[in-house]
Structures are given as C-alpha cells and as structure tokens.
Write an enzyme that holds these catalytic residues in place. Structure first.
Site, PDB file in Angstrom:
ATOM      1  N   SER A   1       0.830  -1.206   0.000  1.00  0.00           N
ATOM      2  CA  SER A   1       0.000   0.000   0.000  1.00  0.00           C
ATOM      3  C   SER A   1       0.869   1.262   0.000  1.00  0.00           C
ATOM      4  CB  SER A   1      -0.964  -0.040   1.185  1.00  0.00           C
ATOM      5  OG  SER A   1      -1.938   0.965   1.073  1.00  0.00           O
TER       6      SER A   1
ATOM      7  N   HIS B   1      -7.947  -5.143  -0.132  1.00  0.00           N
ATOM      8  CA  HIS B   1      -6.741  -4.393   0.250  1.00  0.00           C
ATOM      9  C   HIS B   1      -5.974  -5.187   1.310  1.00  0.00           C
ATOM     10  CE1 HIS B   1      -4.264  -0.850   0.133  1.00  0.00           C
ATOM     11  NE2 HIS B   1      -4.303  -0.734   1.441  1.00  0.00           N
TER      12      HIS B   1
ATOM     13  N   ASP C   1      -9.787  -4.374  -4.581  1.00  0.00           N
ATOM     14  CA  ASP C   1      -9.252  -3.407  -3.617  1.00  0.00           C
ATOM     15  C   ASP C   1     -10.152  -2.169  -3.564  1.00  0.00           C
ATOM     16  OD1 ASP C   1      -7.705  -1.625  -2.085  1.00  0.00           O
ATOM     17  OD2 ASP C   1      -5.825  -2.442  -2.873  1.00  0.00           O
TER      18      ASP C   1
END
Length: 223
Positions: A116, A202, A169
């Site tokens: 991320s 995610h 995501d």
C-alpha cells in the site's frame, strides 16, 4: 529509524530485503507474513528489515496522528501531494540501504518492497535513488506523485519491478495501481510487470506471498 524489526538470516548474510508497511501499520505488522515467505524455503541467506514509519498527522484521518511514510490528503490520483514527507522518507530508506552497503551488501543484492503506502514509497524511492537495487516489489501500491514518471533516473529504468494488486481493492483502487504501472511504462520503464490478484481486497494472501517469495529467490539467489 526507530522500531526497526530485523529478521536475521539463518546462514551467511549475502542479501537484504527492506519491506515497508502501509498506512497506520508498523514493521511488526508485517513480521508474520514475512516469516510465511521465509518458511517456503531458499531464503536463509537473506536479512529482512521491517522499519516503522514516523507518526504524523494524517489528513484523511481528520488530522489524527498515525504512522505514515507521507501525509495522505485523499485516496484519489492527482490529489494534493506531500512532497516534503515523500522526500524525507526516501532519505530514511536510502539510509537503510547505505547501512547495508557499509556492512558489505551491495545495492544489487538488496530488494525494496512494500504494501500500500509502503508500495508507493518503494516505487518513489527505487526509481529515483542513487542506489540501483536488485528489484522492486509493490503490493497494492501506487505512484504517490504525478511527477514521479518524469523523475525516474535513466539508469533505474531497467530495475525489475513487479506490482501486484487485488482486483477488489476498495482502498487503493485497482485502476489506480494499473494507471500507475502504465505511467511508468510510458516513460520507458522496460522491466516491469503488473499482476492482478483476482478477488483480493486491500490485503495480501498466500497466493500473492508465494509469488513474492519466488521473486526474492529469483533476484537474490544464494551465493
């Protein structure tokens, strides 16, 4: 850098992986996934370094303080960028690379990776750094600056780079990851690949971590 987790090699140390966590996380938060990667085997010569980002006020969290490599104003491409935070974190990551070089590990025996925001920092640092590392690995990452493609050092354009991204995501949109990848390709980055992970949100899963293992084994073979 404080709160640094080091997972030491089991045999003679000949390579290093520096892995950067995501927003509001810590190096400790990635210790278990990294141990899972190690348990697959073949990486006994590698030291893993898991730093923790500094605590700063984060705009998307109403200014509340949390760990972050840079401030996030919005989760949309092209939003206001924290260029000062990006540059500051890049210097800290380069210091980690320098320490490894001082200890006899060449930049070409170091992989930079992250999840991320850590993936974003991996791309930002790896493509601009004076140290040409062995490979870049981004999980659910993105280009944190619209100007990054124009700042990529010519000598870094052939660094092997793999960007993984979950198709489901909802935090860092899959399309943002894909657009980031395409923006690098447009400026002549040649050795990069974008790998969609079907039905993944995610996060990271075992399938993805196995591929990360294989990349580490490929680019940092035991010598």
């Amino acid at each position: 850098m404080s709160n640094l987790i080091e997972i030491k090699p089991k045999s003679s140390h000949t390579a290093t992986v520096i892995f950067l966590h995501g927003l509001m996380d810590t190096g400790k938060g990635w210790e278990t996934p990294i141990q899972m990667i190690k348990s697959i085997g073949g990486l006994d010569h590698i030291k893993f370094i898991l730093p923790t980002a500094p605590s700063i006020p984060i705009s998307i969290n109403h200014g509340n303080v949390g760990t972050a490599w840079f401030n996030v104003m919005s989760l949309n491409p092209g939003s206001q960028e924290d260029s000062i935070g990006l540059e500051k974190s890049m210097k800290q990551i380069e210091q980690l690379i320098e320490e490894e070089i001082k200890n006899g590990i060449g930049a070409d025996r170091i992989i930079l990776g992250g999840f991320s925001q850590g993936g974003a920092m991996t791309l930002f640092t790896g493509y601009q750094s004076k140290y040409k590392v062995a490979a870049l690995i981004s999980l659910s990452g993105f280009s944190p600056s619209l100007s990054l493609p124009s700042k990529i050092k010519p000598e870094n354009k052939d660094i092997p780079c793999t960007m993984f991204h979950g198709t489901d995501d909802k935090v860092v949109n899959f399309k943002w990851g894909e657009l980031s990848f395409k923006s690098f390709s447009k400026v002549g980055v040649t050795n990069n690949q974008f790998i969609p992970i079907q039905n993944l949100g995610h996060s990271a899963n075992e399938f993805e971590l196995k591929q990360v293992h294989d990349l580490i084994e490929k680019y940092l073979p035991n010598k």
